[in-house]
Design an enzyme around this catalytic site. Structure first.
Site, PDB file in Angstrom:
ATOM      1  N   LYS A  27       1.285   4.427  -2.685  1.00  0.00           N
ATOM      2  CA  LYS A  27       0.992   5.818  -2.313  1.00  0.00           C
ATOM      3  C   LYS A  27       2.238   6.710  -2.460  1.00  0.00           C
ATOM      4  O   LYS A  27       2.112   7.895  -2.774  1.00  0.00           O
ATOM      5  CB  LYS A  27       0.397   5.886  -0.903  1.00  0.00           C
ATOM      6  CG  LYS A  27      -0.979   5.209  -0.790  1.00  0.00           C
ATOM      7  CD  LYS A  27      -2.028   5.847  -1.705  1.00  0.00           C
ATOM      8  CE  LYS A  27      -3.414   5.233  -1.532  1.00  0.00           C
ATOM      9  NZ  LYS A  27      -4.431   5.850  -2.407  1.00  0.00           N
ATOM     10  N   TYR A  77       0.844  -1.207   0.000  1.00  0.00           N
ATOM     11  CA  TYR A  77       0.000   0.000   0.000  1.00  0.00           C
ATOM     12  C   TYR A  77       0.878   1.255   0.000  1.00  0.00           C
ATOM     13  O   TYR A  77       0.674   2.186  -0.783  1.00  0.00           O
ATOM     14  CB  TYR A  77      -0.912  -0.036   1.235  1.00  0.00           C
ATOM     15  CG  TYR A  77      -1.880   1.116   1.343  1.00  0.00           C
ATOM     16  CD1 TYR A  77      -2.946   1.244   0.454  1.00  0.00           C
ATOM     17  CD2 TYR A  77      -1.747   2.077   2.348  1.00  0.00           C
ATOM     18  CE1 TYR A  77      -3.846   2.285   0.554  1.00  0.00           C
ATOM     19  CE2 TYR A  77      -2.645   3.125   2.457  1.00  0.00           C
ATOM     20  CZ  TYR A  77      -3.693   3.223   1.561  1.00  0.00           C
ATOM     21  OH  TYR A  77      -4.581   4.273   1.668  1.00  0.00           O
TER      22      TYR A  77
HETATM   23  P1  NAD Z   1     -13.434   2.618   0.815  1.00  0.00           P
HETATM   24  O1  NAD Z   1     -13.004   1.206   0.604  1.00  0.00           O
HETATM   25  O2  NAD Z   1     -14.338   2.939   1.946  1.00  0.00           O
HETATM   26  O3  NAD Z   1     -14.087   3.174  -0.521  1.00  0.00           O
HETATM   27  C1  NAD Z   1     -13.434   3.018  -1.755  1.00  0.00           C
HETATM   28  C2  NAD Z   1     -14.442   3.032  -2.885  1.00  0.00           C
HETATM   29  O4  NAD Z   1     -13.693   2.841  -4.101  1.00  0.00           O
HETATM   30  C3  NAD Z   1     -15.462   1.882  -2.811  1.00  0.00           C
HETATM   31  O5  NAD Z   1     -16.761   2.371  -3.034  1.00  0.00           O
HETATM   32  C4  NAD Z   1     -15.010   0.912  -3.900  1.00  0.00           C
HETATM   33  O6  NAD Z   1     -16.092   0.193  -4.508  1.00  0.00           O
HETATM   34  C5  NAD Z   1     -14.354   1.852  -4.898  1.00  0.00           C
HETATM   35  N1  NAD Z   1     -13.372   1.178  -5.730  1.00  0.00           N
HETATM   36  C6  NAD Z   1     -12.463   0.238  -5.357  1.00  0.00           C
HETATM   37  N2  NAD Z   1     -11.774  -0.180  -6.418  1.00  0.00           N
HETATM   38  C7  NAD Z   1     -12.236   0.523  -7.483  1.00  0.00           C
HETATM   39  C8  NAD Z   1     -11.915   0.507  -8.856  1.00  0.00           C
HETATM   40  N3  NAD Z   1     -10.999  -0.324  -9.354  1.00  0.00           N
HETATM   41  N4  NAD Z   1     -12.576   1.357  -9.688  1.00  0.00           N
HETATM   42  C9  NAD Z   1     -13.534   2.194  -9.213  1.00  0.00           C
HETATM   43  N5  NAD Z   1     -13.893   2.213  -7.906  1.00  0.00           N
HETATM   44  C10 NAD Z   1     -13.250   1.391  -7.063  1.00  0.00           C
HETATM   45  O7  NAD Z   1     -12.066   3.462   0.922  1.00  0.00           O
HETATM   46  P2  NAD Z   1     -11.788   4.923   1.563  1.00  0.00           P
HETATM   47  O8  NAD Z   1     -11.295   4.718   2.944  1.00  0.00           O
HETATM   48  O9  NAD Z   1     -12.944   5.808   1.319  1.00  0.00           O
HETATM   49  O10 NAD Z   1     -10.521   5.356   0.690  1.00  0.00           O
HETATM   50  C11 NAD Z   1     -10.607   6.270  -0.404  1.00  0.00           C
HETATM   51  C12 NAD Z   1      -9.204   6.675  -0.821  1.00  0.00           C
HETATM   52  O11 NAD Z   1      -8.533   7.297   0.285  1.00  0.00           O
HETATM   53  C13 NAD Z   1      -8.316   5.499  -1.235  1.00  0.00           C
HETATM   54  O12 NAD Z   1      -7.492   5.860  -2.323  1.00  0.00           O
HETATM   55  C14 NAD Z   1      -7.489   5.242   0.000  1.00  0.00           C
HETATM   56  O13 NAD Z   1      -6.258   4.608  -0.304  1.00  0.00           O
HETATM   57  C15 NAD Z   1      -7.308   6.634   0.539  1.00  0.00           C
HETATM   58  N6  NAD Z   1      -6.997   6.681   1.966  1.00  0.00           N
HETATM   59  C16 NAD Z   1      -7.844   6.167   2.897  1.00  0.00           C
HETATM   60  C17 NAD Z   1      -7.498   6.206   4.250  1.00  0.00           C
HETATM   61  C18 NAD Z   1      -8.386   5.661   5.338  1.00  0.00           C
HETATM   62  O14 NAD Z   1      -7.959   5.673   6.501  1.00  0.00           O
HETATM   63  N7  NAD Z   1      -9.586   5.170   5.063  1.00  0.00           N
HETATM   64  C19 NAD Z   1      -6.287   6.794   4.628  1.00  0.00           C
HETATM   65  C20 NAD Z   1      -5.450   7.299   3.658  1.00  0.00           C
HETATM   66  C21 NAD Z   1      -5.810   7.246   2.317  1.00  0.00           C
END
Ligand code: NAD
Length: 258
Positions: free
Chosen positions: A158, A154
């Site tokens: 990033k 991961y």
């Molecule tokens: P989540 O899993 O709650 O939501 C992600 C969404 O993306 C889902 O609805 C999923 O169906 C969709 N998705 C997954 N693969 C896909 C694809 N190939 N094409 C289109 N849609 C797709 O995740 P989140 O926590 O909301 O994370 C959103 C972003 O923020 C991500 O890039 C994640 O890496 C980043 N992020 C999250 C966190 C955290 O703590 N949750 C921290 C840092 C960064």
């Protein structure tokens, strides 16, 4: 066609993307919802319409280049332009590096890195033809600034997003396109449910314990809500950030795991 500015948010059926979609809609954007999960995408777009906002859903996989170009094409056919494109979709993986398989690497890089590059390619082609400033906003992470045990793949994706953000900012400035990233910390979403469950397995913890343990290291004393992140993305999408490009900014409540 719409007189409002138009934004596309990938992976906005739930979590951070969904919060960004609602925030940008309340900022006055017409918002196109994209997600791999068709039902989630459609229900989010419907909720926006129920609030009187203009929106529609496009099911698509960000790791498929044609899907990304089709997403931009469908948006332009309906609304005439794209002002802001949020490369939000991403997945996490939890495993020690020594256990990572080829298919794991392929799966995560295809979504988190290939997906971001395809999104940039698709929307930049469109933005180059438009008047006015375009904004591309990518999802990075605290894991794009520091490596964490069990989050090696991961983190690798990033860190890659940070590099791509810097390069895209340099290459696209000539077309009036700004490229920046938001780097959340510990956000209570379905992604963290998965991270928490996997960490529990590897570290011998109860469900919920890893999330709690990570949250304890946050200066502001609580984990993030998706809306905390959406507020910062609102700034990146607005003209207030016109003089910012190439940045991957932490929006994490002050995480200190040193
Ligand atoms: P989540 O899993 O709650 O939501 C992600 C969404 O993306 C889902 O609805 C999923 O169906 C969709 N998705 C997954 N693969 C896909 C694809 N190939 N094409 C289109 N849609 C797709 O995740 P989140 O926590 O909301 O994370 C959103 C972003 O923020 C991500 O890039 C994640 O890496 C980043 N992020 C999250 C966190 C955290 O703590 N949750 C921290 C840092 C960064």
């Amino acid at each position: 066609m719409t007189k409002q500015k138009v934004t596309v948010v990938t992976g906005s059926g739930q979590g951070i993307g969904r919060a960004i979609a609602f925030r940008l809609a309340s900022d006055g954007f017409t918002v196109v919802i994209n997600d791999l999960n068709k039902e989630l995408a459609e229900s989010t777009a419907q909720e926006l319409r129920d609030q009187g906002k203009e929106s529609f859903a496009v099911q698509g996989n960000v790791s498929n280049r044609d899907d990304q170009f089709s997403l931009v094409k469908q948006t332009v056919e309906k609304y005439g332009r794209v002002d802001v494109f949020v490369n939000n979709a991403g997945i996490a993986q939890v495993a020690p590096l020594l256990e990572v398989r080829e298919e794991d690497l392929e799966a995560i890089f295809k979504i988190n890195v290939f997906g971001v590059i395809y999104g940039i390619q698709a929307v930049a082609e469109q933005m180059k033809k438009q008047d006015g400033r375009g904004k591309i906003i990518n999802a990075c992470s605290i894991a794009g600034h520091k490596g964490y045990s069990l989050l090696g793949t991961y983190s690798a994706t990033k860190f890659a997003v940070r590099g791509v953000t810097q390069t895209a900012a340099q290459e696209l400035a000539q077309y009036n396109i700004n490229v920046n990233s938001y780097c959340p910390g510990i956000v209570g979403t379905k992604m963290w449910d998965l991270v928490d469950a996997k960490m529990a397995e590897y570290m011998g913890l109860e469900i919920g314990e890893a999330f709690k343990k990570f949250s304890e290291g946050i200066t502001l004393g609580r984990p993030s809500d998706p809306e905390d992140v959406a507020k910062f993305v609102s700034y990146l999408a607005s003209s207030d950030s016109d003089y910012m490009t190439g940045q991957s900014v932490l929006i994490d409540g002050g995480v200190d795991f040193s």
